[in-house]
Design an enzyme around this catalytic site. Sequence first.
Site, mmCIF file in Angstrom:
data_model
loop_
_atom_site.group_PDB
_atom_site.id
_atom_site.type_symbol
_atom_site.label_atom_id
_atom_site.label_comp_id
_atom_site.label_asym_id
_atom_site.label_seq_id
_atom_site.Cartn_x
_atom_site.Cartn_y
_atom_site.Cartn_z
ATOM 1 N N HIS A 96 0.832 -1.191 0.000
ATOM 2 C CA HIS A 96 0.000 0.000 0.000
ATOM 3 C C HIS A 96 0.868 1.243 0.000
ATOM 4 O O HIS A 96 2.089 1.169 0.181
ATOM 5 C CB HIS A 96 -0.965 -0.008 1.196
ATOM 6 C CG HIS A 96 -0.279 -0.114 2.522
ATOM 7 N ND1 HIS A 96 -0.313 -1.248 3.295
ATOM 8 C CD2 HIS A 96 0.475 0.768 3.208
ATOM 9 C CE1 HIS A 96 0.384 -1.045 4.400
ATOM 10 N NE2 HIS A 96 0.875 0.166 4.364
HETATM 11 P P1 TYD Z 1 -2.164 -3.985 7.872
HETATM 12 O O1 TYD Z 1 -2.377 -2.617 7.337
HETATM 13 O O2 TYD Z 1 -2.791 -5.122 7.102
HETATM 14 O O3 TYD Z 1 -0.625 -4.295 8.086
HETATM 15 P P2 TYD Z 1 0.595 -4.190 7.033
HETATM 16 O O4 TYD Z 1 0.789 -2.739 6.745
HETATM 17 O O5 TYD Z 1 1.754 -4.782 7.780
HETATM 18 O O6 TYD Z 1 0.248 -4.976 5.814
HETATM 19 O O7 TYD Z 1 -2.709 -4.013 9.385
HETATM 20 C C1 TYD Z 1 -2.905 -5.222 10.094
HETATM 21 C C2 TYD Z 1 -4.049 -5.022 11.087
HETATM 22 O O8 TYD Z 1 -3.708 -4.070 12.106
HETATM 23 C C3 TYD Z 1 -5.318 -4.522 10.438
HETATM 24 O O9 TYD Z 1 -6.408 -5.180 11.057
HETATM 25 C C4 TYD Z 1 -5.372 -3.052 10.799
HETATM 26 C C5 TYD Z 1 -4.636 -2.998 12.134
HETATM 27 N N1 TYD Z 1 -3.879 -1.755 12.366
HETATM 28 C C6 TYD Z 1 -4.288 -0.909 13.389
HETATM 29 O O10 TYD Z 1 -5.292 -1.155 14.087
HETATM 30 N N2 TYD Z 1 -3.560 0.205 13.634
HETATM 31 C C7 TYD Z 1 -2.447 0.526 12.908
HETATM 32 O O11 TYD Z 1 -1.797 1.556 13.185
HETATM 33 C C8 TYD Z 1 -2.053 -0.349 11.830
HETATM 34 C C9 TYD Z 1 -0.858 -0.034 10.978
HETATM 35 C C10 TYD Z 1 -2.803 -1.479 11.602
#
Ligand code: TYD
Length: 135
Positions: free
Chosen positions: A50
Amino acid sequence: MNNIKLIELISHGDNRGSLIALEKEHNVPFDIKRVYYIYDTKRGVPRGFHAHEDLEQMLICVSGSCKIKVDNGKEQEVYELNTPEQALYIGKMIWREMYDFSQGCVLMVIASQYYNPKEYIRDYNKFIEIVNGGG
Ligand code: TYD
């Protein structure tokens, strides 16, 4: 690449061990609003995929190692983070992918904004459209 910077962190070590401090303006180039860390990562499972229009981050692999691929829509670079003494600054509008997490890797992320799932750009084609002035 513009908007990407590897920052060397100063470690305060003595015979008890080492310590690194992160401070707004001194070695973190934005207002810190959020810190999170990724751990217990599974072998062979990549993350990220992303970009953000208005979010700056610093990634620090405080334990173990991992690779970060960054892409500004024109060029791509891969950084291996394998020391707590380096941070990768990722500015706005950079597509990122994290992979090759070592066993026990802990990747700490310092962010300039609160978590807002609505501002994520998760579609690579949409990202390319936006960086090329569309979208
Ligand atoms: P995700 O965006 O999929 O992680 P990555 O960037 O590593 O691919 O996030 C994983 C999970 O954590 C998703 O359910 C959203 C949650 N999350 C939060 O609650 N707060 C945050 O600051 C972040 C980055 C993720």
